[in-house]
Design a protein around this motif. Structure first.
Motif, PDB file in Angstrom:
ATOM      1  N   TYR A 148      48.479  63.303  51.216  1.00  0.00           N
ATOM      2  CA  TYR A 148      47.968  62.470  52.641  1.00  0.00           C
ATOM      3  C   TYR A 148      47.021  63.064  53.697  1.00  0.00           C
ATOM      4  O   TYR A 148      46.440  64.367  53.178  1.00  0.00           O
ATOM      5  N   ALA A 149      46.112  61.949  54.178  1.00  0.00           N
ATOM      6  CA  ALA A 149      45.112  62.502  55.112  1.00  0.00           C
ATOM      7  C   ALA A 149      45.534  62.204  55.995  1.00  0.00           C
ATOM      8  O   ALA A 149      45.375  60.890  56.038  1.00  0.00           O
ATOM      9  N   GLU A 150      45.122  62.789  57.012  1.00  0.00           N
ATOM     10  CA  GLU A 150      44.265  61.531  58.386  1.00  0.00           C
ATOM     11  C   GLU A 150      43.474  61.354  58.675  1.00  0.00           C
ATOM     12  O   GLU A 150      42.587  61.566  58.108  1.00  0.00           O
ATOM     13  N   TYR A 172      45.851  59.369  48.834  1.00  0.00           N
ATOM     14  CA  TYR A 172      44.744  59.446  47.631  1.00  0.00           C
ATOM     15  C   TYR A 172      46.629  59.824  46.757  1.00  0.00           C
ATOM     16  O   TYR A 172      47.289  60.532  47.471  1.00  0.00           O
ATOM     17  N   LYS A 173      46.117  59.360  45.600  1.00  0.00           N
ATOM     18  CA  LYS A 173      47.006  59.792  45.068  1.00  0.00           C
ATOM     19  C   LYS A 173      46.789  60.855  43.768  1.00  0.00           C
ATOM     20  O   LYS A 173      44.843  60.394  42.748  1.00  0.00           O
ATOM     21  N   ILE A 174      46.377  61.631  43.181  1.00  0.00           N
ATOM     22  CA  ILE A 174      45.708  62.660  42.357  1.00  0.00           C
ATOM     23  C   ILE A 174      46.724  62.464  40.700  1.00  0.00           C
ATOM     24  O   ILE A 174      47.762  62.501  41.216  1.00  0.00           O
ATOM     25  N   PHE A 175      45.701  62.527  39.320  1.00  0.00           N
ATOM     26  CA  PHE A 175      46.176  62.552  38.869  1.00  0.00           C
ATOM     27  C   PHE A 175      45.826  63.626  37.739  1.00  0.00           C
ATOM     28  O   PHE A 175      44.590  63.964  37.877  1.00  0.00           O
ATOM     29  N   PHE A 356      51.285  71.972  40.732  1.00  0.00           N
ATOM     30  CA  PHE A 356      50.923  71.509  42.043  1.00  0.00           C
ATOM     31  C   PHE A 356      51.463  71.848  43.278  1.00  0.00           C
ATOM     32  O   PHE A 356      51.202  72.027  44.659  1.00  0.00           O
ATOM     33  N   LYS A 357      52.709  72.370  43.472  1.00  0.00           N
ATOM     34  CA  LYS A 357      53.311  72.810  44.415  1.00  0.00           C
ATOM     35  C   LYS A 357      52.178  74.301  44.893  1.00  0.00           C
ATOM     36  O   LYS A 357      52.736  74.329  46.076  1.00  0.00           O
ATOM     37  N   GLU A 358      52.084  75.066  43.982  1.00  0.00           N
ATOM     38  CA  GLU A 358      50.815  76.312  44.646  1.00  0.00           C
ATOM     39  C   GLU A 358      50.044  75.322  44.959  1.00  0.00           C
ATOM     40  O   GLU A 358      49.631  76.508  46.023  1.00  0.00           O
ATOM     41  N   GLU A 359      49.549  74.554  44.684  1.00  0.00           N
ATOM     42  CA  GLU A 359      48.018  73.679  45.248  1.00  0.00           C
ATOM     43  C   GLU A 359      48.322  73.602  46.643  1.00  0.00           C
ATOM     44  O   GLU A 359      47.524  73.829  48.316  1.00  0.00           O
ATOM     45  N   TYR A 364      46.209  74.633  49.885  1.00  0.00           N
ATOM     46  CA  TYR A 364      46.055  73.601  50.397  1.00  0.00           C
ATOM     47  C   TYR A 364      45.579  72.800  50.243  1.00  0.00           C
ATOM     48  O   TYR A 364      44.536  72.189  51.269  1.00  0.00           O
ATOM     49  N   LEU A 365      46.024  71.382  49.677  1.00  0.00           N
ATOM     50  CA  LEU A 365      45.254  71.283  48.347  1.00  0.00           C
ATOM     51  C   LEU A 365      45.690  69.651  49.148  1.00  0.00           C
ATOM     52  O   LEU A 365      45.300  68.170  48.871  1.00  0.00           O
ATOM     53  N   ASN A 366      46.389  69.406  50.361  1.00  0.00           N
ATOM     54  CA  ASN A 366      47.122  68.450  50.853  1.00  0.00           C
ATOM     55  C   ASN A 366      46.267  68.296  51.887  1.00  0.00           C
ATOM     56  O   ASN A 366      46.383  68.016  53.119  1.00  0.00           O
ATOM     57  N   LYS A 367      45.599  69.042  52.232  1.00  0.00           N
ATOM     58  CA  LYS A 367      44.677  69.448  53.599  1.00  0.00           C
ATOM     59  C   LYS A 367      43.219  68.617  53.485  1.00  0.00           C
ATOM     60  O   LYS A 367      42.059  70.052  53.456  1.00  0.00           O
TER      61      LYS A 367
END
Length: 468
Positions: A148-150, A172-175, A356-359, A364-367
């Motif tokens: 998610y992005a702001e 975004y959706k990351i593969f 993914f959980k660790e990232e 802070y991959l989701n930031k």
């Protein structure tokens, strides 16, 4: 007692005016000792990654992101204060340069790079790791996750409804394609958040084959989101084995439902999240837990799959108290793996979920930075370079720490209080606690042993031998 830092560790600057200083992160020198010893830092420095305008080198940005993760400080201003107060962290970010990247403007430094150039640099790093046998490459897991992005997001992404947060979100959706054997991220693609999974499986596999060689990839795991008969045919034609989850309401599910009850046999299965102990005490405790598990019923049948030319093995599992039948599909023959063995194989896919959980929790991959897609992609590449460096570092540690999470690594290996005694050649570390000193010695010995084994295989300092 004082301990010299590893002879391979190089720092560009330290205060000539100070005789000594304190640090909370003495264990960070272990990371540099391992990466220098394996020739990885020298290799990254030699990569000519082009920047749009003047900015900090790739190595400095990657090391600064490692510091950000290890300290656990998401706020960049707090992180800057931490770096300024700890001379060892400042040196870590500065390696062989005159100054430390400005932490509050780190996103702008990252954005100065070209995505195309950065991807080629990332490819060279992975090929070097393959030369060192630090990537297996024969087995891969494929998965996707929402980021998610702001604010406004580019490239035509649309809003989607988040059922957990009960609101519309942009992003975004990351593969990703991930090496579950060695814990290395091979490559990724980024799309608007509403992109479906299925069309992205083969492009990701092709990207991995481009990086590591077409004949390298032998087996892949993926979930039911990538289920497609055409994919199964492509995998067979390219001699790649696979295991994936089956879908309810499909032609396969109909055929599985016709398997008679007498063909099912009882087995005990491990959970995909289950920890595999390393010590004898842990193994004994696991045996006791396994003995208490409820068995399931397993059967298999060769089935026809829509849009697939040949039949595949379907593994069916019935659990007590559940009406639905769980299904796994594979092209791995029974002569290689039993039905239970196929389910055990699929458990290897769980490592990409842990990734993914660790990232998202620690890296802070989701930031992500907002608005510009170039900044987002460059941020992800640098993030994954840093992640892979830490994955490699963990391999050089004693067995106890090779598969630990970030919290344990931070607490037991990296966060160690010490006094830095400066001299003309750099500095020495003095530990007050005997336990900290012994732990540091143990890891130095493990790193040296690992590096020497690598040196026996090849001259790893010969960067010119990197595959073109």
């Amino acid at each position: 007692m004082r301990i010299r830092t590893g002879t391979r560790t190089k720092f560009a600057r330290y205060s000539q005016r100070k005789k000594r200083a304190s640090t909370h992160w003495a264990g960070m020198t272990l990371i540099l000792d391992a990466l220098y010893g394996l020739g990885i830092i020298n290799m990254i420095e030699s990569i000519p990654a082009k920047k749009k305008i003047r900015g900090y080198p790739m190595l400095q940005i990657s090391l600064t992101l490692i510091v950000k993760m290890i300290t656990g400080l998401e706020d960049l201003h707090e992180l800057e204060n931490e770096v300024e107060e700890d001379p060892l962290l400042a040196m870590f970010c500065t390696i062989e340069s005159d100054d430390t990247p400005s932490i509050p403007t780190l996103s702008r430094d990252v954005e100065r790079y070209s995505v195309t150039e950065l991807r080629e640099s990332y490819k060279l790093i992975l090929q070097w790791l393959e030369e060192l046998k630090l990537i297996d490459g024969s087995v891969a897991s494929v998965d996707s996750s929402k980021l998610y992005a702001e604010g406004k997001v580019q490239e035509g992404t649309t809003e989607v409804y988040d059922s957990l947060k009960k609101e519309k979100k942009k992003g975004y959706k990351i593969f990703v394609i991930y090496d579950p054997v060695c814990g290395i991220l091979i490559d990724f693609t980024l799309f608007p958040i509403n992109k479906g999974d299925s069309p992205n499986l083969i492009p990701l596999l092709e990207r991995a084959r481009d990086i590591l060689g077409k004949s390298t990839l032998k087996k892949v795991y993926f979930d039911r989101g990538f289920y497609d008969g055409k994919h199964f045919d492509w995998l067979k034609k390219n001699h790649i084995q696979f295991v994936c989850r089956g879908k309810q309401g499909t032609k396969v599910a109909d055929q599985v439902s016709e398997i008679p009850a007498e063909e099912y046999v009882e087995e005990k299965l491990a959970s995909p999240k289950e920890y595999q102990p390393k010590t004898e005490r842990g193994k004994s405790a696991k045996e006791k837990r396994d003995a208490m598990k409820e068995p399931v019923e397993i059967a298999e049948r060769m089935v026809d799959v829509s849009n697939c030319e040949e039949k595949l093995r379907a593994i069916a599992v019935k659990e007590k108290g559940k009406k639905s039948i769980e299904i796994w599909l594979t092209n791995i023959p029974a002569s290689i793996h039993s039905a239970k063995g196929i389910i055990d194989e699929y458990r290897n896919r769980w490592s990409v979920e842990v990734f993914f959980k660790e990232e998202k929790s620690y890296w802070y991959l989701n930031k992500l930075p907002g608005r510009k897609i170039n900044a987002v992609k460059c941020t992800i590449y640098f993030n994954f370079i840093a992640y892979n460096l830490i994955s490699i570092f963990k391999k050089t540690l004693s067995e106890k720490y090779q598969n630990v999470g970030i919290k344990v690594l931070r607490r037991e290996v990296l966060r160690k209080n010490a006094i830095m005694h400066f001299n003309e050649g750099g500095f020495e570390l003095e530990f007050n606690a005997k336990k900290a000193k012994a732990g540091y010695h143990e890891q130095i010995a493990s790193i040296n042993s690992f590096v020497e084994k690598m040196r026996e295989k090849r001259d790893i300092l010969d960067v010119a031998s990197l595959p073109k």
